[in-house]
Design a protein around this motif. Structure first.
Motif, PDB file in Angstrom:
ATOM      1  N   VAL A   1      -0.247  56.710  36.083  1.00 29.12           N
ATOM      2  CA  VAL A   1      -0.302  57.818  36.819  1.00 29.12           C
ATOM      3  C   VAL A   1      -0.450  57.099  38.372  1.00 29.12           C
ATOM      4  O   VAL A   1      -1.295  56.476  38.913  1.00 29.12           O
ATOM      5  CB  VAL A   1      -1.547  58.625  36.699  1.00 29.12           C
ATOM      6  CG1 VAL A   1      -1.335  59.935  37.854  1.00 29.12           C
ATOM      7  CG2 VAL A   1      -1.353  59.254  35.355  1.00 29.12           C
ATOM      8  N   GLY A   2       0.900  57.663  39.017  1.00 30.95           N
ATOM      9  CA  GLY A   2       0.810  57.160  40.387  1.00 30.95           C
ATOM     10  C   GLY A   2       0.117  58.020  41.455  1.00 30.95           C
ATOM     11  O   GLY A   2       0.607  58.494  42.511  1.00 30.95           O
ATOM     12  N   GLY A   3      -1.386  58.034  41.388  1.00 35.83           N
ATOM     13  CA  GLY A   3      -2.141  58.701  42.483  1.00 35.83           C
ATOM     14  C   GLY A   3      -2.360  59.947  41.912  1.00 35.83           C
ATOM     15  O   GLY A   3      -1.467  60.746  41.432  1.00 35.83           O
ATOM     16  N   GLY A   4      -3.636  60.554  42.182  1.00 32.94           N
ATOM     17  CA  GLY A   4      -4.020  62.005  41.500  1.00 32.94           C
ATOM     18  C   GLY A   4      -4.823  62.527  42.723  1.00 32.94           C
ATOM     19  O   GLY A   4      -4.404  63.810  43.318  1.00 32.94           O
ATOM     20  N   PHE A   5      -5.881  62.164  43.234  1.00 24.77           N
ATOM     21  CA  PHE A   5      -6.697  62.520  44.313  1.00 24.77           C
ATOM     22  C   PHE A   5      -7.191  63.892  43.978  1.00 24.77           C
ATOM     23  O   PHE A   5      -7.502  64.688  45.189  1.00 24.77           O
ATOM     24  CB  PHE A   5      -5.886  62.406  45.655  1.00 24.77           C
ATOM     25  CG  PHE A   5      -5.274  61.074  45.781  1.00 24.77           C
ATOM     26  CD1 PHE A   5      -6.073  59.884  46.006  1.00 24.77           C
ATOM     27  CD2 PHE A   5      -3.937  61.031  45.847  1.00 24.77           C
ATOM     28  CE1 PHE A   5      -5.512  58.704  46.096  1.00 24.77           C
ATOM     29  CE2 PHE A   5      -3.393  59.609  45.998  1.00 24.77           C
ATOM     30  CZ  PHE A   5      -4.269  58.564  46.262  1.00 24.77           C
ATOM     31  N   GLY A   6      -7.391  64.317  43.130  1.00 26.06           N
ATOM     32  CA  GLY A   6      -7.651  65.877  42.637  1.00 26.06           C
ATOM     33  C   GLY A   6      -6.744  66.747  42.427  1.00 26.06           C
ATOM     34  O   GLY A   6      -6.656  67.666  41.740  1.00 26.06           O
TER      35      GLY A   6
ATOM     36  N   ASP B   1      -7.116  73.402  46.402  1.00 28.09           N
ATOM     37  CA  ASP B   1      -8.136  73.041  45.497  1.00 28.09           C
ATOM     38  C   ASP B   1      -8.812  71.504  45.861  1.00 28.09           C
ATOM     39  O   ASP B   1      -8.616  71.278  47.083  1.00 28.09           O
ATOM     40  CB  ASP B   1      -7.622  72.857  44.011  1.00 28.09           C
ATOM     41  CG  ASP B   1      -8.314  72.868  42.819  1.00 28.09           C
ATOM     42  OD1 ASP B   1      -9.188  72.089  42.798  1.00 28.09           O
ATOM     43  OD2 ASP B   1      -8.265  73.940  41.858  1.00 28.09           O
ATOM     44  N   ALA B   2      -9.135  70.896  44.879  1.00 29.46           N
ATOM     45  CA  ALA B   2      -9.694  69.455  45.300  1.00 29.46           C
ATOM     46  C   ALA B   2      -8.869  68.616  45.833  1.00 29.46           C
ATOM     47  O   ALA B   2      -7.464  68.301  45.471  1.00 29.46           O
ATOM     48  CB  ALA B   2     -10.205  68.976  43.996  1.00 29.46           C
ATOM     49  N   TYR B   3      -9.376  67.779  46.908  1.00 26.07           N
ATOM     50  CA  TYR B   3      -8.662  66.616  47.386  1.00 26.07           C
ATOM     51  C   TYR B   3      -9.668  65.704  47.838  1.00 26.07           C
ATOM     52  O   TYR B   3     -10.672  66.145  48.502  1.00 26.07           O
ATOM     53  CB  TYR B   3      -7.741  67.279  48.725  1.00 26.07           C
ATOM     54  CG  TYR B   3      -7.170  65.927  49.465  1.00 26.07           C
ATOM     55  CD1 TYR B   3      -6.244  65.200  48.837  1.00 26.07           C
ATOM     56  CD2 TYR B   3      -7.283  65.843  50.947  1.00 26.07           C
ATOM     57  CE1 TYR B   3      -5.764  64.127  49.618  1.00 26.07           C
ATOM     58  CE2 TYR B   3      -6.694  64.847  51.631  1.00 26.07           C
ATOM     59  CZ  TYR B   3      -5.997  64.096  51.152  1.00 26.07           C
ATOM     60  OH  TYR B   3      -5.365  62.857  51.542  1.00 26.07           O
ATOM     61  N   ARG B   4      -9.414  64.398  47.501  1.00 23.91           N
ATOM     62  CA  ARG B   4     -10.338  63.331  47.733  1.00 23.91           C
ATOM     63  C   ARG B   4     -11.598  63.691  48.281  1.00 23.91           C
ATOM     64  O   ARG B   4     -11.685  63.628  49.592  1.00 23.91           O
ATOM     65  CB  ARG B   4      -9.655  62.272  48.338  1.00 23.91           C
ATOM     66  CG  ARG B   4     -10.286  60.965  47.926  1.00 23.91           C
ATOM     67  CD  ARG B   4      -9.526  59.667  48.232  1.00 23.91           C
ATOM     68  NE  ARG B   4     -10.099  58.374  47.696  1.00 23.91           N
ATOM     69  CZ  ARG B   4      -9.345  57.359  47.780  1.00 23.91           C
ATOM     70  NH1 ARG B   4      -8.090  57.179  48.206  1.00 23.91           N
ATOM     71  NH2 ARG B   4      -9.994  56.222  47.224  1.00 23.91           N
ATOM     72  N   GLY B   5     -12.685  63.849  47.387  1.00 26.82           N
ATOM     73  CA  GLY B   5     -14.038  64.327  48.112  1.00 26.82           C
ATOM     74  C   GLY B   5     -14.367  65.800  47.677  1.00 26.82           C
ATOM     75  O   GLY B   5     -15.662  66.078  47.382  1.00 26.82           O
ATOM     76  N   ALA B   6     -13.303  66.912  47.747  1.00 25.37           N
ATOM     77  CA  ALA B   6     -13.687  68.052  47.134  1.00 25.37           C
ATOM     78  C   ALA B   6     -14.780  68.563  47.556  1.00 25.37           C
ATOM     79  O   ALA B   6     -15.990  68.922  46.683  1.00 25.37           O
ATOM     80  CB  ALA B   6     -13.729  68.148  45.412  1.00 25.37           C
ATOM     81  N   GLY B   7     -15.043  69.022  48.706  1.00 28.67           N
ATOM     82  CA  GLY B   7     -15.996  69.710  49.241  1.00 28.67           C
ATOM     83  C   GLY B   7     -17.029  68.926  50.194  1.00 28.67           C
ATOM     84  O   GLY B   7     -17.636  69.481  51.246  1.00 28.67           O
ATOM     85  N   ARG B   8     -17.344  67.638  49.620  1.00 24.32           N
ATOM     86  CA  ARG B   8     -18.277  66.971  50.340  1.00 24.32           C
ATOM     87  C   ARG B   8     -17.654  66.235  51.641  1.00 24.32           C
ATOM     88  O   ARG B   8     -18.420  66.210  52.764  1.00 24.32           O
ATOM     89  CB  ARG B   8     -18.900  65.569  49.469  1.00 24.32           C
ATOM     90  CG  ARG B   8     -19.722  66.040  48.578  1.00 24.32           C
ATOM     91  CD  ARG B   8     -18.808  66.223  47.079  1.00 24.32           C
ATOM     92  NE  ARG B   8     -18.529  64.832  46.320  1.00 24.32           N
ATOM     93  CZ  ARG B   8     -17.591  64.719  45.671  1.00 24.32           C
ATOM     94  NH1 ARG B   8     -16.535  65.647  45.357  1.00 24.32           N
ATOM     95  NH2 ARG B   8     -17.567  63.322  45.122  1.00 24.32           N
TER      96      ARG B   8
ATOM     97  N   LYS C   1     -23.351  53.146  42.439  1.00 30.44           N
ATOM     98  CA  LYS C   1     -23.225  54.499  43.201  1.00 30.44           C
ATOM     99  C   LYS C   1     -21.673  54.554  43.155  1.00 30.44           C
ATOM    100  O   LYS C   1     -20.897  53.755  43.426  1.00 30.44           O
ATOM    101  CB  LYS C   1     -23.648  54.548  44.314  1.00 30.44           C
ATOM    102  CG  LYS C   1     -25.329  54.257  44.320  1.00 30.44           C
ATOM    103  CD  LYS C   1     -25.773  54.194  45.867  1.00 30.44           C
ATOM    104  CE  LYS C   1     -27.261  54.251  45.789  1.00 30.44           C
ATOM    105  NZ  LYS C   1     -27.929  54.226  47.093  1.00 30.44           N
ATOM    106  N   GLY C   2     -21.043  55.653  42.858  1.00 28.09           N
ATOM    107  CA  GLY C   2     -19.601  55.913  42.923  1.00 28.09           C
ATOM    108  C   GLY C   2     -18.847  55.667  44.213  1.00 28.09           C
ATOM    109  O   GLY C   2     -19.794  55.766  45.334  1.00 28.09           O
ATOM    110  N   CYS C   3     -17.738  55.148  44.488  1.00 27.88           N
ATOM    111  CA  CYS C   3     -17.167  54.455  45.399  1.00 27.88           C
ATOM    112  C   CYS C   3     -15.763  55.302  45.955  1.00 27.88           C
ATOM    113  O   CYS C   3     -15.035  55.106  46.794  1.00 27.88           O
ATOM    114  CB  CYS C   3     -17.056  53.138  45.895  1.00 27.88           C
ATOM    115  SG  CYS C   3     -15.951  52.391  44.621  1.00 27.88           S
ATOM    116  N   GLY C   4     -15.361  55.849  44.784  1.00 24.78           N
ATOM    117  CA  GLY C   4     -13.779  56.484  44.822  1.00 24.78           C
ATOM    118  C   GLY C   4     -13.309  57.387  46.104  1.00 24.78           C
ATOM    119  O   GLY C   4     -12.340  57.375  46.770  1.00 24.78           O
ATOM    120  N   GLU C   5     -14.507  58.159  46.379  1.00 27.75           N
ATOM    121  CA  GLU C   5     -14.116  59.132  47.496  1.00 27.75           C
ATOM    122  C   GLU C   5     -14.753  58.914  48.835  1.00 27.75           C
ATOM    123  O   GLU C   5     -14.658  59.559  49.913  1.00 27.75           O
ATOM    124  CB  GLU C   5     -14.640  60.476  47.028  1.00 27.75           C
ATOM    125  CG  GLU C   5     -13.529  60.842  45.983  1.00 27.75           C
ATOM    126  CD  GLU C   5     -14.035  62.341  44.911  1.00 27.75           C
ATOM    127  OE1 GLU C   5     -13.376  62.974  44.770  1.00 27.75           O
ATOM    128  OE2 GLU C   5     -15.380  62.023  44.777  1.00 27.75           O
TER     129      GLU C   5
END
Length: 764
Positions: free
Chosen positions: A245-250, A361-368, A714-718
């Motif tokens: 998969v070439g990128g998702g980001f939500g 909808d969700a984009y890298r971070g989704a609300g945060r 601790k997660g680091c993706g977003e």
């Protein structure tokens, strides 16, 4: 980290095939001879369909099938595409309007799928689409974030999707009533288009009993359920797979309408059907991100301590409820509402509106990122109005180290944190003391220089449970089956290396298998920065089960009691025995003895709590006042990610996140006209950040290990995106402040920045 990982910067093994063109993406792996699908989309934002005549298209060369919304409903495909819904603040249900696979009755946004044509070649399908007669009575487009206007859905009064809140409004108001100073600001958060490197695509196969759908997504188990529901199949008769998969980001998390239509077409024809989006089609039909406006207020006492915080948000859902659209600016926004600051009197109210635009909808971070952007813009503005240093204002209000675990007013419990230590590290690493000299040097070149800080925290989201299965193969290799889905993060490297560290199995013997609902019974997919934390936790549980299973078997081989055997992450040992078998050797022995029960092991594990990565982002910009052009010239990050498995990959995640956050702050904006036409549907009109737009990022970590998982991670993706938006925007405002500019909003394009400067020069 010695027990749970070596914290080594291991180069990604999957990059070799990606960089040499050998990746197996969805358009690469579609079955030979598959038919091609093409989607005819709505040309207008809002209209009633009066005629939809597909007869000529059905007779065109090579055409095998033409699908319409009415035709699908006649075939029994009547279920609404799923989207989560919430409760309004009065306890009633939020709106849940019907969302068809293909438009029926009305057109609700430009790009909405109306007809799918399936033909022997893509050109034939496209040509046939030109023969379709679509007539409609156009309606006014609903484009604003306010009650009223043309009804997007007849059963949703005032286009209000929800009216939600969290917190004690009365207690919050009481804090404002006794405040010595109140700071208020309206903060816009511009709509963005995700633009993953690989556009969306899928193929579907039907063998008369079972459906197989392959698409480039973020997890197979949720979509499996949705395919079964919409297409009226038993879940065991649905298989979902995902290749590279070439990128998702939500954006690639949900099953989109095209996937359902392709699956239905394959079931009708008994032949595989493939569909692939082009770039403009993606920009029209992929769900978008952000798009909200918040009115925020901070209440301070006489010592500049925050005593109250209120946010009133209006957010755009687009034309329909998307996968997670209703929770993005409500429950997910609230997770980090008060950030890292010690305040209990908080209140968040959010109103969501339907408009004649593609759904959000969700984009890298989704609300945060949205929540932290509002808060950290407010902290900078408050510092200016209070006349104090913005770094010191944050230090004064940080949650004290002694207060952890800390229960926030919104119900989240932060396990650990030492925010002042991280900020002090950033102060030194960013050379803040040298900023004045850098600003003077910029001024000598006719440039305005600014520095901006964002101290962020984010909450890891998603299912806290995950499973892992380890299988010893006959050829001596080992397979680990995982429940997450790589979108380019380096999972194949991380998971293989982690298993190698825990078991001593050579790294090059381990193969990672993901994205197949037939081969992996259950999984939570990828999203919310959950993947590595939950997956390695599951791997630890499986390794423990492996050790437990092999111990009595090896006790017989080694001639000792089982309780004398120990495993040192590489070999089994026991006093008095010369045998020190590795896992690979032990598996070979078991195979030779016919002990097939020892060749496959699996377990599930659940994290006891979420972790909360946090850190300081420091951006510096130069603005050319003659043109408004803004250059991001220096960027420093100090993150607390707890313990790291692979620092190189963590830094890579931060780099990508910064580019997306800074890209939104400086360049990206989705523009619709008043009639709902998307004006930014190509890269000629939508400005994506390029390499030349980004400086060399400076990255270090200041770990405070989490207590929410045994690895202390601790997660680091977003995280990069969560911190970058406010840091960059605060830096631009700082650069413009001495010129009299008092407010800016993203995106800070040259024309907008030049306009801000012109406005103050004309009024000043």
């Amino acid at each position: 980290m010695e027990k749970f990982g070596k914290s080594q910067s291991v180069t990604r093994v999957e990059d070799l095939r990606f960089l040499t063109g050998h990746g197996g993406y969805v358009d690469d792996v579609a079955p030979e001879g598959a038919l091609y699908a093409y989607v005819m989309r709505s040309p207008v934002a809002h209209a009633t369909i009066t005629t939809l005549d597909t007869q000529d298209a059905e007779q065109a060369d090579g055409v095998r099938l033409v699908l319409t919304g009415d035709g699908m409903q006649a075939a029994g495909i009547t279920a609404s595409i799923w989207g989560v819904t919430i409760k309004n603040r009065d306890g009633s249900d939020a709106a849940s309007p019907y969302r068809p696979v293909l438009a029926t009755g009305k057109l609700r946004y430009v790009g909405e799928p109306v007809v799918m044509i399936v033909a022997e070649t893509l050109d034939q399908a496209r040509d046939a689409a030109e023969l379709i007669e679509l007539d409609y009575d156009e309606l006014p487009a609903k484009m604003d974030l306010a009650r009223g206007g043309a009804a997007v859905h007849d059963d949703v009064p005032d286009n209000l999707a929800f009216d939600w809140d969290m917190g004690d409004e009365a207690a919050c108001q009481a804090a404002f009533d006794r405040a010595a100073k109140v700071v208020r600001m309206e903060v816009g958060d511009n709509r963005v288009i995700v633009n993953a490197m690989e556009p969306r695509g899928c193929y579907a196969e039907w063998d008369g009993t079972r459906l197989h759908v392959c698409f480039n997504g973020q997890g197979v188990w949720g979509p499996k359920t949705h395919f079964a529901n919409v297409l009226k199949l038993e879940p065991e008769n649905v298989r979902v797979t995902m290749p590279d998969v070439g990128g998702g980001f939500g954006m690639k998390s949900p099953a989109y309408p095209e996937y359902y239509a392709c699956a239905h077409a394959a079931m009708l024809l008994g032949l595989p059907v493939r569909w692939m989006s082009d770039r403009t089609e993606a920009m029209l039909s992929d769900h978008h991100g952000r798009d909200l406006v918040s009115e925020a207020a901070l209440a301070f006492d006489e010592t500049n301590k925050i005593i109250g915080y209120r946010v009133d948000t209006r957010c755009n859902l687009g034309a329909y409820n998307s996968n997670f659209g209703q929770i993005i600016q409500t429950t997910l926004f609230s997770r980090v509402l008060m950030g890292t600051y010690d305040v209990q009197a908080t209140y968040l109210r959010a109103e969501g509106y339907y408009t004649n635009t593609v759904y959000v909808d969700a984009y890298r971070g989704a609300g945060r990122p949205e929540a932290i952007y509002v808060l950290e813009r407010m902290m900078d503005m408050a510092a200016r109005e209070l006349g104090v240093d913005p770094w010191e204002l944050r230090r004064r209000n940080f949650i004290p180290v002694a207060s952890f675990p800390y229960k926030a007013a919104t119900g989240e419990t932060y396990d650990v944190g030492d925010f002042s230590r991280v900020l002090n590290h950033a102060d030194s690493f960013a050379d803040r003391s040298g900023f004045a000299a850098r600003k003077q040097a910029s001024a000598a070149q006719g440039k305005l220089r600014g520095i901006g800080l964002c101290y962020y925290i984010e909450s890891i989201l998603g299912d806290p449970s995950e499973g892992a299965k380890v299988e010893f193969n006959e050829d001596g290799t080992v397979t680990i089956y995982v429940g997450t889905q790589s979108n380019g993060q380096g999972h194949e490297t991380v998971y293989a290396k982690f298993l190698s560290d825990q078991t001593g199995i050579p790294f090059d013997l381990i193969q990672v298998v993901q994205g197949d609902s037939d081969r992996i019974a259950q999984g939570g997919g990828t999203g919310g920065s959950r993947s590595v934390t939950v997956q390695t936790n599951a791997t630890l549980a499986t390794v423990a089960k492996m050790v437990q299973a092999f111990t009595p078997y090896l006790a017989e081989k080694m001639g000792v009691d089982a309780d004398q055997i120990s495993f040192d992450d590489e070999t089994f040992r026991a006093p008095g025995s010369n045998l020190t078998p590795t896992f690979v050797e032990a598996a070979a022995m078991a195979r030779a003895d016919g002990r097939t029960d020892l060749l496959t092991h699996e377990d599930r594990a659940t994290l006891p709590a979420r972790s909360f990565p946090n850190g300081a982002h420091v951006a510096e910009v130069e603005v050319d006042p003659e043109t408004g052009k803004t250059d991001l010239v220096r960027y420093t990050v100090v993150d607390d990610f707890g313990n790291l498995i692979n620092p190189m990959l963590a830094e890579g995640q931060v780099h990508g996140g910064i580019a997306q956050g800074a890209g939104q702050a400086l360049l990206e904006q989705t523009v619709y006209d008043e009639d709902g036409q998307l004006l930014t549907a190509t890269f000629m009109d939508y400005a994506m950040p390029r390499a030349a737009d980004m400086p060399f990022f400076r990255f270090e970590t200041e770990p405070v290990p989490s207590t929410a998982n045994p690895m202390g991670m601790k997660g680091c993706g977003e995280a990069g995106t969560v911190g970058a938006m406010a840091a960059t925007t605060n830096a631009v405002l700082d650069a413009l402040w001495d010129s009299g500019v008092r407010h800016v909003d993203m995106p800070l394009t040259p024309s907008r920045v030049w306009g801000y400067l012109q406005d103050v020069s004309q009024t000043g």
